[in-house]
Scaffold this motif. Structure first.
Motif, PDB file in Angstrom:
ATOM      1  N   GLN A   1       0.809  -1.211   0.000  1.00  0.00           N
ATOM      2  CA  GLN A   1       0.000   0.000   0.000  1.00  0.00           C
ATOM      3  C   GLN A   1       0.850   1.273   0.000  1.00  0.00           C
ATOM      4  O   GLN A   1       0.380   2.328  -0.403  1.00  0.00           O
ATOM      5  CB  GLN A   1      -0.934   0.004   1.214  1.00  0.00           C
TER       6      GLN A   1
ATOM      7  N   TYR B   1      -4.539  -5.399  -1.694  1.00  0.00           N
ATOM      8  CA  TYR B   1      -5.799  -4.666  -1.549  1.00  0.00           C
ATOM      9  C   TYR B   1      -6.996  -5.598  -1.405  1.00  0.00           C
ATOM     10  O   TYR B   1      -7.899  -5.335  -0.592  1.00  0.00           O
ATOM     11  CB  TYR B   1      -5.984  -3.709  -2.734  1.00  0.00           C
TER      12      TYR B   1
ATOM     13  N   PHE C   1     -12.551  -2.556  -7.078  1.00  0.00           N
ATOM     14  CA  PHE C   1     -11.093  -2.636  -7.191  1.00  0.00           C
ATOM     15  C   PHE C   1     -10.679  -3.221  -8.532  1.00  0.00           C
ATOM     16  O   PHE C   1      -9.647  -2.827  -9.085  1.00  0.00           O
ATOM     17  CB  PHE C   1     -10.506  -3.486  -6.061  1.00  0.00           C
TER      18      PHE C   1
END
Length: 213
Positions: free
Chosen positions: A60, A99, A149
Motif C-alpha cells: 500500500q 488490496y 477494485f
C-alpha cells in the motif's frame, strides 16, 4: 505523418487482449495470494500477523509503477530474465493481493461478534465457523468493493507500457508516434478503456445497492 485509420483501430483492439489477459492473470493470482494475506492478517499468531502487516504496508505504501520497475529490473538484477508481461503480472498480482486481502479482512472483521458466538455455541470449529457462517456473510459485504477494485486493476494495466509491453496504452503510443494524431488516437484508447471498465462500474453499483438491504 498520416491519418488515423481503421487498421490503427484494429491494432489497438488487438493490443487490448494483452490488457485483458494481464488483468485476468493478475486478478486470479492476486485473489489466491490475497486469501493467504487475509488469513495471515486474521491469525492469532503475532509473528504471522506482523509479517502480513508488513506485506500489506509495503504494497500500500509503494506506487504500482515502482512495484512494476522492481519486478522488471529487480528480477533481471537477480539474474532472472523475465518478459514485460511476466514482470507486470508479478507486480500487479502483488498489488491486487494486498488490496483484495484487506478488503476481505475488513469484511470478515465487520461481521458482528454475536455471529461468532452463535456459531461457537453450535460447537463448530474455527474452520467450520468461517465456511458456514462468517464467509458467506463477508462475501456479501466485500463483493461491491472487490468489483470496484477490479476496475482500478484494469486501468492500472496501462502502467505495463513503461516496460515495453504492448498493451492498449502502449499501442496507443505507437500509433500516435506513427500518425501524430494524438487526440484521435487517445480518444479511441479512452473509449476502449471505457467499454472495459464501465460495465464493471455498473456491476459494482448494482451489487452495492443489493447489499444495502
Amino acid at each position: 505523418m498520416r491519418e488515423f485509420s481503421y487498421n490503427d483501430l484494429l491494432f489497438l483492439l488487438d493490443a487490448t487482449q494483452y490488457t485483458l489477459w494481464l488483468s485476468l492473470v493478475s486478478l486470479i493470482l492476486g485473489g489466491v495470494i490475497g486469501i493467504g494475506v487475509c488469513l495471515m492478517r486474521l491469525s492469532t499468531s503475532r509473528p504471522v500477523a506482523a509479517l502480513a502487516s508488513a506485506i500489506v504496508a509495503v504494497g500500500q505504501g509503494v506506487p504500482p509503477l515502482v512495484l512494476l520497475f522492481l519486478a522488471y529490473f529487480g528480477l533481471s538484477f537477480a539474474g532472472v530474465v523475465v518478459s514485460p508481461f511476466i514482470a507486470a503480472c508479478v507486480a500487479l498480482s502483488y498489488f491486487a493481493a494486498v488490496y483484495l486481502g484487506e478488503i476481505w479482512r475488513s469484511a470478515i472483521q465487520s461481521i458482528p461478534t454475536a455471529q461468532w458466538e452463535a456459531s461457537e455455541s453450535l460447537s463448530l470449529s474455527w474452520g467450520q465457523q468461517m465456511v458456514y457462517v462468517i464467509v458467506p456473510q463477508a462475501i456479501r459485504l466485500a463483493t461491491p468493493s472487490s468489483v470496484g477494485f477490479i476496475v482500478q486493476l484494469v486501468k492500472n494495466t496501462s502502467l505495463a507500457s513503461i516496460v515495453g509491453l504492448v498493451e492498449l496504452t502502449r499501442a496507443g503510443q505507437l500509433v500516435n508516434n506513427a500518425t501524430f494524431q494524438a487526440f484521435e488516437v487517445f480518444l479511441a484508447v479512452a473509449a476502449i478503456y471505457f467499454c472495459l471498465c464501465y460495465p464493471l462500474s455498473l456491476l459494482s453499483r448494482y451489487l452495492e445497492k443489493r447489499t444495502a438491504y
